[in-house]
Design a protein around this motif. Sequence first.
Motif, PDB file in Angstrom:
ATOM      1  N   UNK A 487       0.857  -1.180   0.000  1.00 50.11           N
ATOM      2  CA  UNK A 487       0.000   0.000   0.000  1.00 50.11           C
ATOM      3  C   UNK A 487       0.894   1.232   0.000  1.00 50.11           C
ATOM      4  N   UNK A 488       0.606   2.153  -0.904  1.00 51.52           N
ATOM      5  CA  UNK A 488       1.319   3.426  -0.936  1.00 51.52           C
ATOM      6  C   UNK A 488       0.624   4.376   0.041  1.00 51.52           C
ATOM      7  N   UNK A 489       1.303   4.829   1.081  1.00 50.25           N
ATOM      8  CA  UNK A 489       0.623   5.672   2.079  1.00 50.25           C
ATOM      9  C   UNK A 489       0.080   6.949   1.459  1.00 50.25           C
ATOM     10  N   UNK A 490      -1.142   7.315   1.869  1.00 49.12           N
ATOM     11  CA  UNK A 490      -1.774   8.514   1.301  1.00 49.12           C
ATOM     12  C   UNK A 490      -2.387   9.403   2.362  1.00 49.12           C
ATOM     13  N   UNK A 491      -2.208   9.064   3.632  1.00 51.37           N
ATOM     14  CA  UNK A 491      -2.763   9.881   4.705  1.00 51.37           C
ATOM     15  C   UNK A 491      -1.972  11.167   4.899  1.00 51.37           C
ATOM     16  N   UNK A 492      -2.675  12.193   5.327  1.00 51.86           N
ATOM     17  CA  UNK A 492      -2.026  13.463   5.678  1.00 51.86           C
ATOM     18  C   UNK A 492      -2.597  13.953   7.003  1.00 51.86           C
ATOM     19  N   UNK A 493      -1.765  14.602   7.789  1.00 50.86           N
ATOM     20  CA  UNK A 493      -2.153  15.006   9.134  1.00 50.86           C
ATOM     21  C   UNK A 493      -3.332  15.977   9.130  1.00 50.86           C
ATOM     22  N   UNK A 494      -4.283  15.713  10.011  1.00 48.59           N
ATOM     23  CA  UNK A 494      -5.426  16.619  10.192  1.00 48.59           C
ATOM     24  C   UNK A 494      -5.217  17.515  11.411  1.00 48.59           C
ATOM     25  N   UNK A 495      -3.999  17.537  11.925  1.00 54.26           N
ATOM     26  CA  UNK A 495      -3.636  18.431  13.024  1.00 54.26           C
ATOM     27  C   UNK A 495      -2.145  18.728  12.935  1.00 54.26           C
ATOM     28  N   UNK A 571       7.030   6.615  -9.893  1.00 51.72           N
ATOM     29  CA  UNK A 571       6.934   5.279 -10.489  1.00 51.72           C
ATOM     30  C   UNK A 571       5.876   4.400  -9.847  1.00 51.72           C
ATOM     31  N   UNK A 572       5.141   4.928  -8.877  1.00 52.27           N
ATOM     32  CA  UNK A 572       4.184   4.119  -8.132  1.00 52.27           C
ATOM     33  C   UNK A 572       2.811   4.786  -8.171  1.00 52.27           C
ATOM     34  N   UNK A 573       1.775   3.996  -8.330  1.00 48.25           N
ATOM     35  CA  UNK A 573       0.421   4.541  -8.249  1.00 48.25           C
ATOM     36  C   UNK A 573       0.177   5.077  -6.835  1.00 48.25           C
ATOM     37  N   UNK A 574      -0.570   6.154  -6.750  1.00 48.32           N
ATOM     38  CA  UNK A 574      -0.798   6.720  -5.425  1.00 48.32           C
ATOM     39  C   UNK A 574      -1.947   7.710  -5.410  1.00 48.32           C
ATOM     40  N   UNK A 575      -2.299   8.140  -4.194  1.00 47.58           N
ATOM     41  CA  UNK A 575      -3.355   9.122  -4.019  1.00 47.58           C
ATOM     42  C   UNK A 575      -2.772  10.382  -3.397  1.00 47.58           C
ATOM     43  N   UNK A 576      -3.179  11.522  -3.938  1.00 47.76           N
ATOM     44  CA  UNK A 576      -2.727  12.811  -3.415  1.00 47.76           C
ATOM     45  C   UNK A 576      -3.921  13.587  -2.874  1.00 47.76           C
ATOM     46  N   UNK A 577      -3.722  14.226  -1.733  1.00 51.54           N
ATOM     47  CA  UNK A 577      -4.752  15.076  -1.136  1.00 51.54           C
ATOM     48  C   UNK A 577      -4.404  16.521  -1.465  1.00 51.54           C
ATOM     49  N   UNK A 578      -5.149  17.092  -2.400  1.00 49.47           N
ATOM     50  CA  UNK A 578      -4.946  18.488  -2.789  1.00 49.47           C
ATOM     51  C   UNK A 578      -5.822  19.369  -1.913  1.00 49.47           C
TER      52      UNK A 578
END
Length: 806
Positions: A487-495, A571-578
């Motif tokens: 799994x490619x990590x996609x979490x981003x801090x909410x604090x 080079x890896x599929x992933x999710x970005x939080x814009x």
Amino acid sequence: MKYKEIINKMTLEEKASLMSGKDFWTTQEIERLGINSIFLADGPHGIRKQAEAADHLGLNESLPATCFPTAATVANSWNEKLGEKIGQYLGEEAVAQKVNVLLGPGINMKRDPLCGRNFEYFSEDPYHTGKLAAGYIKGIQSHGISACVKHFAANNQEERRMSIDTIVDERTLREIYLTAFEIAIKEGQTKTVMSSYNMVNGAYTNESIHLMREILRDEWDFDGVVVTDWGGSNDRVAGLLAGNELEMPTTAGETNQDIIKAIESGKIKEAELDECVDRILDLIYTTEDVYSKSYSKEFNVKEHHKVAQEVAEESIVLLKNEGNLLPLKKGTKVVTIGDFAKNPRYQGAGSSIVNPTILDNTLESLDASELVNIGYEPGFERYGKKNKKKITKACELAKEADVVLLYIGLDEATEAEGLDRQTMALPANQVALLQAIAQVNPNIVAILSSGAAIEMPWIDNVKGLVHGYLSGQAGAQAILRVLTGEVNPSGKLAETYPLRYEDTPAYHHFPGKEVSVEYRESMYIGYRYYDTANVNVRFPFGFGLSYTTFEYSAIQVDNDGVTFALSNTGDVAGMEIAQMYVSCQSDAIFRPKKELKGFTKVFLNPGETKSVTIPFDDKTFRYFNVKTNQWEIEEATYTIIVGASSTDCRLEHSLFVEGTHAPLPYDKEKLPSYYSGKANNVTEAEFEVLLGGKVPVTTWDRTKPLGYNDTIAQCQYAKGWFARFSYRTISFAHWFLRKIGKRELANLIMMSVYHMPFRGVSRMTGGVINMPMLDGILLIVNGQFFKGTRHFLRERSKMLKLAKGE
């Protein structure tokens, strides 16, 4: 009214009876009219329906249910659809256990990192919180039952939570502490709201006409039911007048009589009670409808566990990856160190404790992975006790590995409902272990478990840092899949993670210790403060790494929103939080440097580019004007910022916005701290200018007799010797239990006794002790031991005779 015909058939006693619980978790029924009792259950991240005798503290084990990641964890996914999916699965399990109202989500703001219940809340940002919560509500209520948004409102500390008075200016209240509720209620269409324990500006929330009627009912058009937090009713008649229909738990009919007397005396019109009855009936009938049909009393345990894992995977945050140590390659020799690897810390403590259906274990999961795990050592004592032997054994093992997987974090007794954390630091014994291992093997990947921000002065000793937060029953496997790259990590801090606690905006005013807590920092909480006051932080709001890279380009802005191109350049599929932030270029009204006003999560394959649009809405440019007492728009040029975090701004574009031409609400010269944003140590005089009035006295009046809303802790200065002796006994018991390592039991004393107001003795005992008996207790407390004892015994005798029908 929807149910006028039924209400007309009801006696006054029957109407009043519906206003409080039948027992700890259920409402009253009226059999002759076919009105059923409904069940309310805790469950912001899993159903907690107790199998044995009910209690609010989680002492008795509940029926097995899927323990999903907590709200603080899911917040890092920044995925509204994921929130809705969790809600759907929570709703399915609630129906299987015949629950009508699921008490969640909790959406209070993370004003301060030390609030003991932060693990149960989403974010330091109201827009982000509201959007995630609305998803949960939609999912839960898709099954026909009700979600219950809590705790309304400005409930941001656990210490003295049942009596503390929150002193906050109106604009901050609206923009920061109520906006999440507004979004959740309007967009999620929740059927139930829970009022909080605390007071706001001198009025208990469930008695506040301003909060309950003017804002909740009149402005937001909420037509559902308001339920008290358990034991959170002070003046039952005042609560009913404000529109707080349901009091929980039961008071054995005592407050029903208060309502009846108030109607008979004309203090309440029966028509007002009828409105409350109508809303209660609507909640009963709409949430009972699912049970009148064919419904499943079971759910697919394995499928729900798999969903819990997927949620955890999308919520894990990669905070450090020096030299691209992660993901770990197949065949990497690892050692696993840390008590949390064997005994995972996966949920919070208190009323939200879930009895999981399955519980993944890191060591067992490692055996099935393609890593070579050559051993495990606990390394430290879970609750902070020093143990040099464990450190020595862990270091010996660490020498043999390519990479050390170090599982560290905060324990259950540190983060718990009912009390706040004492420090932002990681326990000293864990830091000592980390520093010792770093001397023998520098390749450390720390896996962190906690429900809130912590200080990280030790971060240079690790090469990798993976934050799982409190990732639920399937968290161990989810984290392992991130470590190995499945799994490619996609979490981003909410604090935001500050460098040290002293840097936080509420540092000088958290928690309120006696009568009140002053929100002197105003709207400058979280990134709003750090970015505006230029305070360096460890990790900014919205930060998170990936195993790939993303590029932002081609920004376009019009009156409807912002559009830009987003590309996966790795080079890896992933999710970005814009993330979309808005910055006002005028300084006529004080504001944070920028504020989150939109976000989206985008999946991209390697080399793929997508056009992304984030729309504006009614909250994009508004501010609350205290002179006009309504939302306004300042006419100005605004910078629209698109970025990967609050400090990683990739694209900008300007937009002129026409305003509503409202008068300026402030005299700039009198509010220098707020106009500069350096608002972490505002003087009382300046705060009073912002409030528009004097700050109430913050300390207890030790000359007055103790009353219903004074706490057990205040017995320390009571006139009665018995009360002072009881206080010392409680304090000693707390100290002793901590000393012998019984920290959870010690916490329970603080949570359920020490900070309990005297009225809670009656409200939380289900009628065992009524208010007249409590009057006797207060006489004893205030120095009239024999008179109070006689009064207590006399009233107890009356109550028992009444119960027997004599």
